[in-house]
Enzyme design. Structure first.
Site, PDB file in Angstrom:
ATOM      1  N   ALA A  26      41.594  43.972 -19.605  1.00 29.83           N
ATOM      2  CA  ALA A  26      40.572  44.453 -18.673  1.00 29.83           C
ATOM      3  C   ALA A  26      39.172  44.215 -19.211  1.00 29.83           C
ATOM      4  O   ALA A  26      38.934  44.256 -20.411  1.00 29.83           O
ATOM      5  CB  ALA A  26      40.762  45.941 -18.405  1.00 29.83           C
ATOM      6  N   HIS A  39      42.870  55.126 -20.096  1.00 31.98           N
ATOM      7  CA  HIS A  39      43.977  54.483 -20.815  1.00 31.98           C
ATOM      8  C   HIS A  39      43.833  54.687 -22.319  1.00 31.98           C
ATOM      9  O   HIS A  39      44.806  54.986 -23.009  1.00 31.98           O
ATOM     10  CB  HIS A  39      44.029  52.978 -20.495  1.00 31.98           C
ATOM     11  CG  HIS A  39      44.823  52.648 -19.278  1.00 31.98           C
ATOM     12  ND1 HIS A  39      46.033  52.009 -19.348  1.00 31.98           N
ATOM     13  CD2 HIS A  39      44.592  52.866 -17.964  1.00 31.98           C
ATOM     14  CE1 HIS A  39      46.510  51.841 -18.130  1.00 31.98           C
ATOM     15  NE2 HIS A  39      45.645  52.349 -17.270  1.00 31.98           N
TER      16      HIS A  39
END
Length: 167
Positions: free
Chosen positions: A36, A50
């Protein structure tokens, strides 16, 4: 012999939780290969969520484009790649040849000494997008997922937080 595992599912299906647990079952510490990129505050918050969920048994390696290189330098420990769909996004929006990158990834999998768990989004069950780029992305994600699933020893579908064994 290495083990390749694919965990797929829709948005918020629990696929990352399932993949994290599966990776840690294969050994600790494990490497979290993050694909990401945070281009806005919403994505920054998702990445932070996360990261906060993971404990000291994780070593984070961020790599938005060179996934084969990331697998090479992290080999020796179980790895979790989260996620293939974001990697594909990075490739396509950056003007890279995603097919060549996908083929290189598949070719690199048998060379791995340690297991690799991939997370990916299942996009094929939705509506046909109205714009060309979205259709190209959906089709590319479907093909990339098929390639990795064919190479994987295990495939799990996440539904409502539950793992369903597919392969």
């Amino acid at each position: 012999m290495t083990r390749t595992i694919l965990v797929t599912g829709g948005a918020r299906s629990g696929k990352s939780h399932i993949a994290e647990a599966r990776t840690l079952d294969l050994g600790r510490p494990a490497v979290y290969i993050a694909t990401a990129q945070a281009f806005d505050s919403e994505m920054e918050a998702r990445i932070a969520e996360h990261q906060a969920r993971r404990g000291p048994e994780w070593i984070t390696h961020s790599e938005p484009l060179d996934l084969v290189g990331a697998l090479r330098v992290t080999d020796g420990r179980p790895r979790l790649v989260d996620c293939l769909t974001l990697w594909l996004t990075n490739l396509m929006l950056g003007g890279h040849d995603w097919r060549a990158a996908g083929r290189a990834l598949i070719a690199a999998l048998p060379e791995q000494r340690a297991p690799v768990v991939f997370v990916t989004n299942e996009l094929g069950a939705g509506i046909v997008p109205e714009n060309r780029l979205a259709r190209e992305f959906r089709d590319a994600a479907g093909l990339l997922n098929q390639w990795v699933a064919a190479a994987a020893e295990e495939v799990t579908l996440a539904v409502c937080g539950l793992p369903l064994k597919v392969k």
